[in-house]
Design an enzyme around this catalytic site. Sequence first.
Site, PDB file in Angstrom:
ATOM      1  N   ARG A   1      -0.242  16.669  -1.645  1.00 38.31           N
ATOM      2  CA  ARG A   1       1.309  15.964  -2.015  1.00 38.31           C
ATOM      3  C   ARG A   1       1.470  16.629  -3.535  1.00 38.31           C
ATOM      4  O   ARG A   1       0.843  16.313  -4.374  1.00 38.31           O
ATOM      5  CB  ARG A   1       0.581  14.600  -1.879  1.00 38.31           C
ATOM      6  CG  ARG A   1       1.800  13.632  -1.765  1.00 38.31           C
ATOM      7  CD  ARG A   1       1.307  12.240  -1.725  1.00 38.31           C
ATOM      8  NE  ARG A   1       1.454  11.858  -3.409  1.00 38.31           N
ATOM      9  CZ  ARG A   1       0.708  10.865  -3.670  1.00 38.31           C
ATOM     10  NH1 ARG A   1       0.255  10.288  -3.011  1.00 38.31           N
ATOM     11  NH2 ARG A   1       0.706  10.574  -5.015  1.00 38.31           N
TER      12      ARG A   1
ATOM     13  N   HIS B   1       3.896   9.547  -4.467  1.00 41.23           N
ATOM     14  CA  HIS B   1       4.019   9.086  -3.037  1.00 41.23           C
ATOM     15  C   HIS B   1       5.415   8.775  -2.576  1.00 41.23           C
ATOM     16  O   HIS B   1       5.743   8.997  -1.383  1.00 41.23           O
ATOM     17  CB  HIS B   1       3.141   7.655  -3.045  1.00 41.23           C
ATOM     18  CG  HIS B   1       3.108   6.942  -1.787  1.00 41.23           C
ATOM     19  ND1 HIS B   1       2.579   7.176  -0.585  1.00 41.23           N
ATOM     20  CD2 HIS B   1       3.883   5.929  -1.427  1.00 41.23           C
ATOM     21  CE1 HIS B   1       3.124   6.304   0.477  1.00 41.23           C
ATOM     22  NE2 HIS B   1       3.769   5.592  -0.027  1.00 41.23           N
TER      23      HIS B   1
ATOM     24  N   TYR C   1      -3.538   7.850 -11.626  1.00 43.68           N
ATOM     25  CA  TYR C   1      -4.851   7.868 -10.698  1.00 43.68           C
ATOM     26  C   TYR C   1      -5.169   9.180 -10.169  1.00 43.68           C
ATOM     27  O   TYR C   1      -6.126   9.636  -9.800  1.00 43.68           O
ATOM     28  CB  TYR C   1      -4.465   7.071  -9.318  1.00 43.68           C
ATOM     29  CG  TYR C   1      -3.369   7.219  -8.747  1.00 43.68           C
ATOM     30  CD1 TYR C   1      -3.312   8.516  -7.807  1.00 43.68           C
ATOM     31  CD2 TYR C   1      -2.193   6.539  -8.789  1.00 43.68           C
ATOM     32  CE1 TYR C   1      -2.320   8.630  -6.763  1.00 43.68           C
ATOM     33  CE2 TYR C   1      -1.333   6.810  -7.937  1.00 43.68           C
ATOM     34  CZ  TYR C   1      -1.139   7.866  -7.265  1.00 43.68           C
ATOM     35  OH  TYR C   1      -0.179   8.175  -6.330  1.00 43.68           O
TER      36      TYR C   1
HETATM   37  C1  LIG Z   1      -0.407  -1.385   7.872  1.00 43.59           C
HETATM   38  C2  LIG Z   1       0.031  -1.134   6.535  1.00 43.59           C
HETATM   39  N1  LIG Z   1      -0.834  -1.200   5.560  1.00 43.59           N
HETATM   40  C3  LIG Z   1      -0.562  -0.891   4.178  1.00 43.59           C
HETATM   41  C4  LIG Z   1       0.681  -0.354   3.819  1.00 43.59           C
HETATM   42  C5  LIG Z   1       0.917   0.191   2.349  1.00 43.59           C
HETATM   43  N2  LIG Z   1       1.169   1.621   2.454  1.00 43.59           N
HETATM   44  C6  LIG Z   1       2.304   2.336   2.402  1.00 43.59           C
HETATM   45  S1  LIG Z   1       2.126   3.887   2.676  1.00 43.59           S
HETATM   46  C7  LIG Z   1       0.478   3.814   2.204  1.00 43.59           C
HETATM   47  C8  LIG Z   1      -0.354   4.991   2.195  1.00 43.59           C
HETATM   48  C9  LIG Z   1      -0.312   5.944   3.477  1.00 43.59           C
HETATM   49  O1  LIG Z   1      -1.128   6.952   3.419  1.00 43.59           O
HETATM   50  P1  LIG Z   1      -1.139   8.211   4.424  1.00 43.59           P
HETATM   51  O2  LIG Z   1      -1.283   7.373   5.833  1.00 43.59           O
HETATM   52  O3  LIG Z   1      -2.051   9.139   3.907  1.00 43.59           O
HETATM   53  O4  LIG Z   1       0.401   8.707   4.366  1.00 43.59           O
HETATM   54  P2  LIG Z   1       1.121   9.288   3.099  1.00 43.59           P
HETATM   55  O5  LIG Z   1       1.882   8.332   2.380  1.00 43.59           O
HETATM   56  O6  LIG Z   1       0.033  10.147   2.309  1.00 43.59           O
HETATM   57  O7  LIG Z   1       1.993  10.523   3.652  1.00 43.59           O
HETATM   58  C10 LIG Z   1      -0.021   2.339   2.366  1.00 43.59           C
HETATM   59  C11 LIG Z   1      -1.418   2.058   2.224  1.00 43.59           C
HETATM   60  C12 LIG Z   1       1.548  -0.275   5.091  1.00 43.59           C
HETATM   61  N3  LIG Z   1       2.801   0.211   4.858  1.00 43.59           N
HETATM   62  N4  LIG Z   1       1.296  -0.491   6.255  1.00 43.59           N
END
Ligand SMILES: Cc1ncc(C[n+]2csc(CCOP(=O)(O)OP(=O)(O)O)c2C)c(N)n1
Length: 354
Positions: A260, A264, A273
Amino acid sequence: MSATEPVLVPLEYQEEELTTLIGPDWADRLLHAYRWMVLGRTLDARMLGLQRQGRIGFYGPATGQEAVSVGAWMVSKPQDWIFPGLREQLLALARGHSLTTYLHHLFANDLDPARGRQMPCHPTAREVHYVSMSSVIGTQISQAVGTAYALRHKRDPSVAFAFFGDGATSSNDFHAGLNLAGVLDLPVVFCCTNNQWAISVPVERQSAVAHLSEKATAYGMPGATVDGTDVVAVFASLNGAAEKARSGHGPTMLEFVLYRMTPHSSSDDPTRYQAKDWMARAQAHDPVRRLEDLLARRGALDEAKRALIALDADGEVRGAIATAEKVGPPLSESLTTDVLASPPAPAGTGSDGS
Ligand SMILES: Cc1ncc(C[n+]2csc(CCOP(=O)(O)OP(=O)(O)O)c2C)c(N)n1
């Protein structure tokens, strides 16, 4: 040179390998792929800038993940179904979704297909079989599996592609989706974009397995870990998995390891972090620069062509911004358009005089 200065990790393909993996027209196809990757990169930089200027509300960049979207574009057929994770907008565009329409969505204006009712940067592109992105992590996985079940029921030879991040592999939908796809041998390609972070949670705190693709074994399907910053490797692995699904031989889970290269989202501050050398490690695996370098070494790209591609991408993005920014916000009358089959009469016009 400082210890953290990035040194690009080159892609070492020879012409014969590219011909075998991609075809005799590998140079044209990879150049086309490169154009899309540059467009995606340019778009991210401009959109993060617009968000900081207060011109759009929110943006989720895919910088560092371009090779997966573009590799999937090279492999997928128009009738296939795409269930995106958080960062596959470039795939929608490459499949034919209009950049200007995407910009209308980002500005949440009156020409936004969602009329400002969806979270920004969550496009839907029905015309290219690109299902609306869900903010709820993992839900698209079980939806893709349900679609694959329907495709088989209809004897439709299309494939459902489910994209999700490393964090999503801890979700209930990941388990339910892969389990059912394995039991029913459904035509799904599970594409995990392991960018090594789920917002601030590093992948090693997310899962105890060395490679997320190992999880496929538990569901009775093959899994593989692939360099997600190498568009050739992405293409070859996806091509194999899609053909397998299309010919009735069931699902596959591919884990694309990548970096990444941005926060985010526009709401995040990764300096709180991430280790100080993270970005240097990421830049060494920059998928756009790796492909650029490969094309240059194989004689398919020179400086003049590279500059022209960058200029074209910039012009295209600027043009779409200028068009979309002129359009006003959705009219208040549109509040219930596309929401209810029979919209209620406006207040004061009801038969009871209310
Ligand atoms: C069910 C749920 N839990 C928590 C969140 C908060 N949240 C938004 S993005 C994220 C991280 C997602 O990480 P990943 O699946 O690795 O995808 P990336 O953002 O790295 O593409 C979280 C925990 C959410 N949107 N939905």
